[in-house]
Design a protein around this motif. Structure first.
Motif, short mmCIF file in Angstrom:
data_model
loop_
_atom_site.label_atom_id
_atom_site.label_comp_id
_atom_site.label_asym_id
_atom_site.label_seq_id
_atom_site.Cartn_x
_atom_site.Cartn_y
_atom_site.Cartn_z
N SER A 40 -60.70 48.68 102.97
CA SER A 40 -61.44 48.82 101.71
C SER A 40 -61.50 50.27 101.24
O SER A 40 -62.15 50.57 100.25
N GLU A 41 -60.83 51.14 101.97
CA GLU A 41 -60.77 52.57 101.68
C GLU A 41 -62.13 53.26 101.79
O GLU A 41 -62.37 54.30 101.18
N LYS A 42 -63.03 52.66 102.58
CA LYS A 42 -64.28 53.36 102.90
C LYS A 42 -63.95 54.54 103.81
O LYS A 42 -64.55 55.60 103.71
N ASN A 43 -62.98 54.34 104.69
CA ASN A 43 -62.43 55.42 105.51
C ASN A 43 -61.09 55.80 104.91
O ASN A 43 -60.27 54.94 104.61
N VAL A 44 -60.87 57.08 104.73
CA VAL A 44 -59.59 57.56 104.21
C VAL A 44 -59.22 58.86 104.90
O VAL A 44 -60.08 59.55 105.43
N ILE A 45 -57.95 59.18 104.86
CA ILE A 45 -57.48 60.47 105.34
C ILE A 45 -57.23 61.31 104.10
O ILE A 45 -56.39 60.95 103.26
N PRO A 46 -57.97 62.40 103.93
CA PRO A 46 -57.81 63.19 102.71
C PRO A 46 -56.45 63.88 102.67
O PRO A 46 -55.97 64.41 103.67
N VAL A 47 -55.83 63.82 101.52
CA VAL A 47 -54.55 64.49 101.30
C VAL A 47 -54.60 65.20 99.95
O VAL A 47 -55.29 64.77 99.04
N LYS A 48 -53.85 66.25 99.85
CA LYS A 48 -53.76 66.96 98.59
C LYS A 48 -52.71 66.26 97.73
O LYS A 48 -51.60 65.99 98.19
N SER A 49 -53.05 66.00 96.52
CA SER A 49 -52.13 65.35 95.60
C SER A 49 -50.93 66.24 95.34
O SER A 49 -51.05 67.45 95.21
N GLU A 50 -49.76 65.63 95.26
CA GLU A 50 -48.55 66.39 94.95
C GLU A 50 -48.50 66.75 93.47
O GLU A 50 -47.81 67.67 93.08
N PHE A 51 -49.21 66.00 92.65
CA PHE A 51 -49.23 66.25 91.22
C PHE A 51 -50.24 67.36 90.94
O PHE A 51 -51.41 67.24 91.23
N ASP A 52 -49.77 68.44 90.39
CA ASP A 52 -50.64 69.58 90.10
C ASP A 52 -50.53 69.92 88.61
O ASP A 52 -49.56 70.55 88.18
N PRO A 53 -51.51 69.49 87.81
CA PRO A 53 -51.44 69.74 86.37
C PRO A 53 -51.37 71.22 86.02
O PRO A 53 -50.72 71.60 85.05
N GLU A 54 -52.01 72.06 86.81
CA GLU A 54 -51.97 73.50 86.53
C GLU A 54 -50.55 74.05 86.68
O GLU A 54 -50.12 74.91 85.91
N MET A 55 -49.83 73.55 87.67
CA MET A 55 -48.46 74.00 87.86
C MET A 55 -47.61 73.61 86.64
O MET A 55 -46.79 74.39 86.17
N LEU A 56 -47.83 72.41 86.13
CA LEU A 56 -47.08 71.97 84.95
C LEU A 56 -47.40 72.85 83.75
O LEU A 56 -46.51 73.17 82.95
N ASP A 57 -48.67 73.23 83.62
CA ASP A 57 -49.04 74.14 82.53
C ASP A 57 -48.31 75.48 82.67
O ASP A 57 -47.81 76.03 81.69
N GLN A 58 -48.23 75.98 83.89
CA GLN A 58 -47.55 77.26 84.13
C GLN A 58 -46.06 77.17 83.82
O GLN A 58 -45.45 78.15 83.41
N LEU A 59 -45.49 75.99 84.02
CA LEU A 59 -44.07 75.80 83.74
C LEU A 59 -43.80 75.54 82.26
O LEU A 59 -42.64 75.46 81.84
N GLY A 60 -44.86 75.37 81.48
CA GLY A 60 -44.70 75.19 80.05
C GLY A 60 -44.61 73.75 79.60
O GLY A 60 -44.25 73.48 78.46
N TYR A 61 -44.93 72.81 80.48
CA TYR A 61 -44.91 71.41 80.08
C TYR A 61 -46.20 71.05 79.37
O TYR A 61 -47.27 71.55 79.70
N ASP A 62 -46.09 70.17 78.41
CA ASP A 62 -47.24 69.67 77.70
C ASP A 62 -47.46 68.22 78.14
O ASP A 62 -46.50 67.52 78.47
N GLU A 63 -48.69 67.77 78.14
CA GLU A 63 -48.98 66.40 78.55
C GLU A 63 -48.17 65.40 77.73
O GLU A 63 -47.71 64.38 78.25
N ALA A 64 -47.95 65.68 76.48
CA ALA A 64 -47.20 64.78 75.60
C ALA A 64 -45.76 64.61 76.06
O ALA A 64 -45.11 63.62 75.73
N ASP A 65 -45.24 65.58 76.82
CA ASP A 65 -43.86 65.48 77.31
C ASP A 65 -43.67 64.30 78.26
O ASP A 65 -42.55 63.87 78.50
N PHE A 66 -44.76 63.78 78.79
CA PHE A 66 -44.66 62.72 79.79
C PHE A 66 -44.90 61.33 79.20
O PHE A 66 -44.89 60.34 79.91
N PHE A 67 -45.12 61.26 77.91
CA PHE A 67 -45.38 59.97 77.27
C PHE A 67 -44.36 59.74 76.17
O PHE A 67 -44.02 60.64 75.41
#
Length: 79
Positions: A40-67
């Motif tokens: 039930s995911e009451k217990n989980v192993i924390p992991v850092k998400s591979e998706f980093d919105p700040e990195m995309l901002d630094q690379l010049g991507y806009d959110e609209a580029d993904f839709f």
């Protein structure tokens, strides 16, 4: 000399030996409660998400580029 540990679910003492059928749990019930907590995911192993919105901002991507502007699954014939 045998090692005694606490059941992770109910904290009851459990003798750690080859004869301990449910080790580290004291019973099948406690084992299943723990399994349910993981399922039930009451217990989980924390992991850092591979998706980093700040990195995309630094690379010049806009959110609209993904839709897409249009639905690629829409059938133009049935409009």
């Amino acid at each position: 000399m045998s090692l005694t540990v606490k059941c992770p679910t109910c904290q009851a003492p459990v003798t750690w030996s080859a004869d301990s059928e449910f080790k580290p749990f004291c019973s099948e019930r406690c084992k299943l409660i723990d399994l349910g907590d993981w399922a039930s995911e009451k217990n989980v192993i924390p992991v850092k998400s591979e998706f980093d919105p700040e990195m995309l901002d630094q690379l010049g991507y806009d959110e609209a580029d993904f839709f897409l502007d249009e639905n690629p699954f829409k059938d133009d014939k049935n409009q």
